[in-house]
Design an enzyme around this catalytic site. Structure first.
Site, mmCIF file in Angstrom:
data_model
loop_
_atom_site.group_PDB
_atom_site.id
_atom_site.type_symbol
_atom_site.label_atom_id
_atom_site.label_comp_id
_atom_site.label_asym_id
_atom_site.label_seq_id
_atom_site.Cartn_x
_atom_site.Cartn_y
_atom_site.Cartn_z
ATOM 1 N N GLU A 118 -11.027 -3.305 -2.949
ATOM 2 C CA GLU A 118 -11.214 -2.829 -3.624
ATOM 3 C C GLU A 118 -10.201 -2.729 -4.855
ATOM 4 O O GLU A 118 -9.848 -3.642 -5.459
ATOM 5 C CB GLU A 118 -9.356 -2.856 -3.223
ATOM 6 N N HIS A 138 -9.847 2.438 1.053
ATOM 7 C CA HIS A 138 -9.516 1.187 1.561
ATOM 8 C C HIS A 138 -10.661 1.303 2.318
ATOM 9 O O HIS A 138 -9.952 0.384 3.654
ATOM 10 C CB HIS A 138 -7.642 1.434 1.822
ATOM 11 N N HIS A 146 0.735 -1.233 0.298
ATOM 12 C CA HIS A 146 0.016 -0.384 -0.212
ATOM 13 C C HIS A 146 0.772 1.079 0.147
ATOM 14 O O HIS A 146 0.211 1.980 0.374
ATOM 15 C CB HIS A 146 -0.579 0.330 0.781
HETATM 16 C C1 GLA Z 1 -4.820 -5.547 1.940
HETATM 17 C C2 GLA Z 1 -4.143 -6.490 1.703
HETATM 18 C C3 GLA Z 1 -4.622 -7.124 2.888
HETATM 19 C C4 GLA Z 1 -3.854 -6.458 4.180
HETATM 20 C C5 GLA Z 1 -5.009 -4.987 4.699
HETATM 21 C C6 GLA Z 1 -4.497 -4.408 5.408
HETATM 22 O O1 GLA Z 1 -6.179 -5.452 1.593
HETATM 23 O O2 GLA Z 1 -4.863 -7.442 0.795
HETATM 24 O O3 GLA Z 1 -3.613 -8.463 2.969
HETATM 25 O O4 GLA Z 1 -2.893 -6.066 4.105
HETATM 26 O O5 GLA Z 1 -4.985 -4.725 2.739
HETATM 27 O O6 GLA Z 1 -4.716 -4.422 6.591
#
Ligand code: GLA
Length: 381
Positions: free
Chosen positions: A343, A206, A135
């Site tokens: 997402e 997110h 991210h």
């Molecule tokens: C995304 C990732 C997950 C996790 C979340 C945040 O969705 O795919 O593995 O890292 O973000 O916690």
């Protein structure tokens, strides 16, 4: 980097900043709800904007991380309920992140070994999850202050200039995100970006949804449909192996509605690796416009959420890392699987997989994607 190469981006950013100042001094507060949300550790003011439509649907957006702090939509009785996880106080967002409601960039999801090669140059990124970059790295777009410019009482524009080299990514990147609450009970997110150097980019939001209301138990009884024939299996670091696997006959087949909890305890190796669902689904698309990616229904509230996007894929994550240590809005304890994320995105680790749709952005090109979360109720019009 020459000044002439930087100049167009500087002008854009200065213009955005000037407009921000102008509108914050004038009538923006009268048309768009605005209040101080808190101060960053370095003393900068964080604002919270409220967008509202004619039917009462409401979204609170923070200039820190572009976070959707709350999203209130009606249930079947017409009562508004907040369907996203988050914190009442700004300080909550400074804690180690589950990324509640945040804008994610420069790269949504993971880049394996925190590096990629572009135009023959190896770029090394910040590692913030084992050997990988997740991210956007240590200080991704979820942890920066965005410049806000209300467009009207239903739309807010957020702008951010990510400097060349930030978190290891090349190019000065000028990003604009517009949040709009439409009169059709939709939250629409438009992402636009330009670069002055070849780079890679994968923006998303997110939000953690619970259609029964935030803090109202887990999402295992929510019914999900995903418009995806294939998904990208992962290794133990949750990096795609490169395979595009058919969902047929697996717990990943959501082409017809299924309760999220129905197969989440399955012995499928991919479910085990994800600790539940934490996978990138490849959307069945026709053309490049907005197309239906997902639909979620929750029978107690009667709420329905549909997700439309111009993106090629969607990460379906069942909050497997939430562990009841987080106390969120109204003191609610957020346990494992107390929310789901959808997402919209390009595939994780695309810069290291030439066969995946490209995430490259070059000077002169404009990155533009749109995602719409549409809310309705069962039996509604
Ligand atoms: C995304 C990732 C997950 C996790 C979340 C945040 O969705 O795919 O593995 O890292 O973000 O916690």
């Amino acid at each position: 980097m020459t000044y002439s190469a930087l100049r167009p981006l500087l002008i854009l950013t200065i213009a955005a900043a000037m407009t921000t100042n102008a509108s914050s001094g004038n009538d923006a507060g009268a048309t768009t709800g605005r209040r101080e949300f808190g101060k960053t550790p370095s003393g900068e003011t964080v604002e919270l904007y409220t967008l509202k439509n004619a039917k009462g649907m409401e979204a609170d957006i923070s200039t820190y991380g572009g976070v959707i702090v709350s999203l209130k939509v009606p249930d079947r009785a017409g009562a508004l309920g907040d369907v996203v996880l988050g914190f009442d106080d700004f300080q909550g967002y400074l804690l180690p992140p589950p990324y509640f409601g945040a804008l994610i960039g420069r790269y949504g999801n993971r880049i394996g070994h925190a590096r990629f090669t572009l135009d023959g140059v190896v770029y090394t990124l910040a590692k913030n999850e084992g050997d990988n970059s997740l991210h956007g790295g240590k200080r991704g777009f979820d942890k920066v202050l965005w410049h806000a410019r209300p467009l009207n009482h239903q739309s807010l524009e957020l702008a951010y200039l990510s400097k060349d080299g930030e978190e290891g990514y090349p190019g000065n990147l000028s990003v604009t995100v517009v949040y709009t609450v439409t009169d059709h009970n939709e939250l629409k997110i438009d992402y636009t970006a330009k670069t002055d150097k070849d780079t890679v980019l994968n923006l998303t939001n997110h939000s953690y949804f619970n259609l029964a209301g935030q803090g109202q138990g887990d999402i295992l009884a929510h019914q999900l449909t995903l418009n995806a024939d294939r998904y990208t299996p992962v290794d133990k670091g949750l990096i795609p192996t490169g395979e595009l696997r058919n969902v047929a006959g697996t717990p990943f087949d959501f082409r017809q509605p299924h309760a999220i909890g129905e197969r989440i305890g399955s012995s499928d190796e991919q479910i085990k690796l994800g600790g539940g669902y934490d996978h990138n689904f490849i959307l069945n698309r026709s053309g490049g416009g907005l197309s239906l990616a997902a639909k979620v229904t929750e029978s107690a509230s009667g709420r329905i959420m549909e997700v439309f996007t111009t993106e090629p894929a969607i990460q379906f994550y069942t909050g497997n890392f939430l562990d009841s240590t987080i106390h969120g809005k109204s003191g609610k304890v957020y346990g494992r699987r107390s929310a789901l994320c959808l997402e919209t995105q390009h595939y994780p680790d695309s810069p290291n997989h030439p066969s995946f749709p490209s995430t490259e952005l070059r000077p002169g090109e404009t990155y533009h994607t749109t995602t719409v979360y549409r809310f309705a109720v069962e039996g509604g019009l």
